[in-house]
Enzyme design. Sequence first.
Site, PDB file in Angstrom:
ATOM      1  N   LEU A  37       2.672 -45.925 -18.203  1.00  0.00           N
ATOM      2  CA  LEU A  37       4.043 -46.439 -18.363  1.00  0.00           C
ATOM      3  C   LEU A  37       5.033 -45.796 -19.089  1.00  0.00           C
ATOM      4  O   LEU A  37       4.734 -45.401 -20.212  1.00  0.00           O
ATOM      5  CB  LEU A  37       3.843 -48.146 -18.489  1.00  0.00           C
ATOM      6  CG  LEU A  37       3.079 -48.971 -17.850  1.00  0.00           C
ATOM      7  CD1 LEU A  37       3.001 -50.160 -18.180  1.00  0.00           C
ATOM      8  CD2 LEU A  37       3.414 -48.813 -16.503  1.00  0.00           C
TER       9      LEU A  37
ATOM     10  N   HIS B  41       9.236 -47.964 -15.634  1.00  0.00           N
ATOM     11  CA  HIS B  41       8.424 -49.073 -15.242  1.00  0.00           C
ATOM     12  C   HIS B  41       9.016 -50.254 -16.019  1.00  0.00           C
ATOM     13  O   HIS B  41       9.177 -51.242 -15.268  1.00  0.00           O
ATOM     14  CB  HIS B  41       6.976 -48.816 -15.637  1.00  0.00           C
ATOM     15  CG  HIS B  41       6.426 -47.629 -14.882  1.00  0.00           C
ATOM     16  ND1 HIS B  41       6.114 -46.344 -15.593  1.00  0.00           N
ATOM     17  CD2 HIS B  41       5.790 -47.655 -13.718  1.00  0.00           C
ATOM     18  CE1 HIS B  41       5.327 -45.652 -14.550  1.00  0.00           C
ATOM     19  NE2 HIS B  41       5.244 -46.537 -13.439  1.00  0.00           N
TER      20      HIS B  41
ATOM     21  N   GLU C  44      13.756 -46.848  -7.278  1.00  0.00           N
ATOM     22  CA  GLU C  44      14.473 -45.934  -6.420  1.00  0.00           C
ATOM     23  C   GLU C  44      13.960 -44.099  -6.701  1.00  0.00           C
ATOM     24  O   GLU C  44      14.283 -43.506  -5.667  1.00  0.00           O
ATOM     25  CB  GLU C  44      16.047 -46.060  -6.633  1.00  0.00           C
ATOM     26  CG  GLU C  44      16.584 -47.302  -5.930  1.00  0.00           C
ATOM     27  CD  GLU C  44      17.939 -47.669  -5.849  1.00  0.00           C
ATOM     28  OE1 GLU C  44      18.602 -46.425  -6.630  1.00  0.00           O
ATOM     29  OE2 GLU C  44      18.535 -48.332  -5.267  1.00  0.00           O
TER      30      GLU C  44
ATOM     31  N   ARG D  54       3.872 -38.338 -14.316  1.00  0.00           N
ATOM     32  CA  ARG D  54       3.562 -36.774 -14.356  1.00  0.00           C
ATOM     33  C   ARG D  54       4.357 -35.976 -15.198  1.00  0.00           C
ATOM     34  O   ARG D  54       3.615 -34.658 -15.079  1.00  0.00           O
ATOM     35  CB  ARG D  54       3.404 -36.365 -12.754  1.00  0.00           C
ATOM     36  CG  ARG D  54       2.300 -37.079 -11.820  1.00  0.00           C
ATOM     37  CD  ARG D  54       2.054 -36.641 -10.583  1.00  0.00           C
ATOM     38  NE  ARG D  54       0.904 -36.715 -10.133  1.00  0.00           N
ATOM     39  CZ  ARG D  54       0.724 -37.974  -9.186  1.00  0.00           C
ATOM     40  NH1 ARG D  54       1.943 -38.541  -9.093  1.00  0.00           N
ATOM     41  NH2 ARG D  54      -0.272 -38.361  -8.478  1.00  0.00           N
TER      42      ARG D  54
END
Length: 292
Positions: A41, A45, A156, A195
């Site tokens: 996270l 998040h 989004e 990532r």
Amino acid sequence: MNSKTGTLTAAVRSRAELQQQVRAWRQAGETIGFVPTMGALHGGHLSLVKTAATRATKVVASIFVNPTQFAPGEDFDTYPRDESADRAKLDSVGCDLVYLPAVEEMYPDGTRTNVRVEQMSDLLDGIYRPHFFYGVATVVARLFLHVQPDVAVFGEKDYQQLQIIRRMVRDLGFPIEILGGRTTRDPDGLAQSSRNLYLTSEERRAAGALQAALHRASVRLSLGAKPAEVLSEARDLIMASGFREMNYVSLVDPDTLEDLPDAPLPDGTVARLLGAAWLGKTRLIDNISVTR
């Protein structure tokens, strides 16, 4: 500690435990917000959890690294996992319950049923990861059945995913409101992503070029430039910044995700500009709204 109650956020690992708690909340007149995650996270998040808390009285977050959205050779085994750190972050923003199901809880032995949102799942990212959105739709549908929320929030930043989930909810009749949470960015404009941890320090310095190129393209499109010229320039700028491979920069209808014609946008048009490219071993995606 949970900022609402001063106690540690509870965690459950089975559907039965989860639904027992959700039933108790509903009997007490509570409403349920839900934020599904794969862990690792970051601020993005946590912003979704905060958004859910503005629309519901209780918030559930799930942490589940979903195997069905990874193809062979992708990073399922190495995807960053740190349950204790993730729980501490959720505690800090007042999440009420963390759902931590095992694979067997989400995909019981002998499961044969999957969810496919046709067409939209085969565009953009779906061209390069044809398995991906079918895995996403399947796991989200199962999570919705487990959690049974009133509202669910998706970032989004993963715009195609957001629109596919909205379509799935509409088509299947889930009684759930789907909200899009604004993309959380680092100071140089890079969209926060789990990532991003894969980027080397040199790659991290170059990564902001993706958003910068999309922003420049959005301004030119809003002023009436032809899409083909603008998109070509954006791709060139991204590759010149150190990215090793371009997947796409596309201007699409924000609802259907289909490419728009190569003509200046008519006045009043709202479109979406999306890009994906590889920087070293890391695939970065981003998007931006365009209004003429």
